[in-house]
Scaffold this active site. Sequence first.
Site, PDB file in Angstrom:
ATOM      1  N   ARG A   1      20.043   4.457 -44.837  1.00  0.00           N
ATOM      2  CA  ARG A   1      19.819   5.761 -44.024  1.00  0.00           C
ATOM      3  C   ARG A   1      20.633   5.571 -42.719  1.00  0.00           C
ATOM      4  NH1 ARG A   1      14.529   6.328 -43.066  1.00  0.00           N
ATOM      5  NH2 ARG A   1      13.674   5.877 -44.989  1.00  0.00           N
ATOM      6  N   THR A   2      21.611   4.744 -42.764  1.00  0.00           N
ATOM      7  CA  THR A   2      22.345   4.692 -41.575  1.00  0.00           C
ATOM      8  C   THR A   2      22.903   6.056 -41.189  1.00  0.00           C
ATOM      9  OG1 THR A   2      22.975   2.585 -42.341  1.00  0.00           O
ATOM     10  CG2 THR A   2      23.972   3.264 -40.302  1.00  0.00           C
ATOM     11  N   GLN A   3      23.078   6.692 -39.964  1.00  0.00           N
ATOM     12  CA  GLN A   3      23.217   7.893 -39.696  1.00  0.00           C
ATOM     13  C   GLN A   3      24.531   8.046 -39.111  1.00  0.00           C
ATOM     14  OE1 GLN A   3      21.024   7.429 -36.671  1.00  0.00           O
ATOM     15  NE2 GLN A   3      19.024   7.122 -37.397  1.00  0.00           N
TER      16      GLN A   3
END
Lengths: 257, 262
Positions: free
Chosen positions: B43-45
Amino acid sequence: MARRYDTRTTIFSPEGRLYQVEYAMEAIGHAGTCLGILASDGIVLAAERRNTNKLLDEVFFSEKIYQLNADMVCSVAGITSDANVLTNELRLISQRYLLQYGESIPCEQLVSWLCDVKQAYTQYGGKRPFGVSLLYAGWDHQYGFQLYQSDPSGNYGGWKATCIGNNSAAAVSMLKQEYKEGETKIDDALALAIRVMSKTMDATKLTPDKLELATLTRHDNKTYIKVLPVAQVKTLIADHEKKEAAEAAKSKPTTAS
Amino acid sequence: MYANPNSIINPSLWPNGPAPGCFFKFPGTNVTSTSSNSGIITRTQSPVTTGTSILGLVFDGGVMLAGDMLGSYGSMAKFRSIERIVKVNNATVLGATGDIADFQHLKAIIEQKVIDEDCADDGFTLKPKALHTWLTRVLYNRRSKFDPLWNTFLVAGIEDGEPYLGCVDKIGTAFSDSKIATGYGAHIALPLMREALEKKPQMTKEEARALLISCLRVLFYRDCRALNKHQIATITKEGVTIENNIELDTNWEVANFVIGYE
């Protein structure tokens, strides 16, 4: 008659008591004595060693005194297996705090944390309380040297000198009379500890293998926790016996022949 | 911790009981489980509203932090009064680069910590190094779950009477130094700060402030996501002062010499 109400810790008795907690304290009353004395320059912990069987393979350095973290040490009285679970948890709590904040956990916070867990075992889950009382000796930069005692109910208090285990009431009353607040240094505390232990322990004669002594002191901004070696305990006991003999000789008037 | 032996031994004998040597997990006590099991979740943004550089400098008797008050929405200068430098307590200040939402999330948690400390009333207050250590652990653990807080933090304060300045980034790299800058500041301002500190390692408060202001000016000229509206925080043994809305004098005459600029 009150038996019906004993079976679960989560239940009060008709008189408003928690029997399981009291029974736990009863168990501790039969365990080896531990006492702690706060001195102006450190803290002394003394513990009666019960497992003196010669066949025991000496795996542990100390039977009842455990180092918790860089600045704290504790001694336990009660069911040894319960004590092991609690001291392990105390060490974990200390390390978690150290990992999170990069500094040692304040003494009271550690005691308070464990006591909250102990209390939970008296109120939820239908588990029995831990049959252990602990004496905690520690140092932090806010309050200096501190001595705490906790019991199976999850209650804790800060003490200048206290005792748990077998004959603890007698020991506490002795400490009340003999402890001099503000005038006690480590050596005085050690001598006092031996004096009190010799009166409260089962054995007729104090020997180093029956007694564990530990001190917590500070030098050069560092805490030193030392479990006294056998030789030193022997010397302290010998000093005590010498003093006792001198006292006895003084009080007894010289009788003829 | 260890695999629960009760699941191997006849489970009906001691269902949901505590594993030997472990504590019983009382039902209802908060169990933080952000995701199910060890299934890797990426879920790296990409950050949304961001803050640019923060500068930090240790001087004789304290620490100083400086940064502008802009929250950029991509290339748009959307929020022009964001406080990216905040006071934690009388000995600690926190500055943030990167995603503003993530900063505000942590800010709320830290504020709650300060309140809890106040309630405990045991004389212990959060020290800058402790905050730095805690922040490092939080950021590292988040990155290890592929869900980072997209920030670089500067923690400044007085630790045991001595000035302290520490930095942590979104992947949990932490260090402390006498001069630190984040974002573009690391490339543009830090060399200027290092040069000045080499000439005079123990600056006065006024010299430090002058140096930081000159660095902020250069950053405003050169960083396209900067604003000419700044905060300067000063932490000494006496306490914390944060000045807001500082505007610098700038000289854009050189623009006339740029060919094509009219």
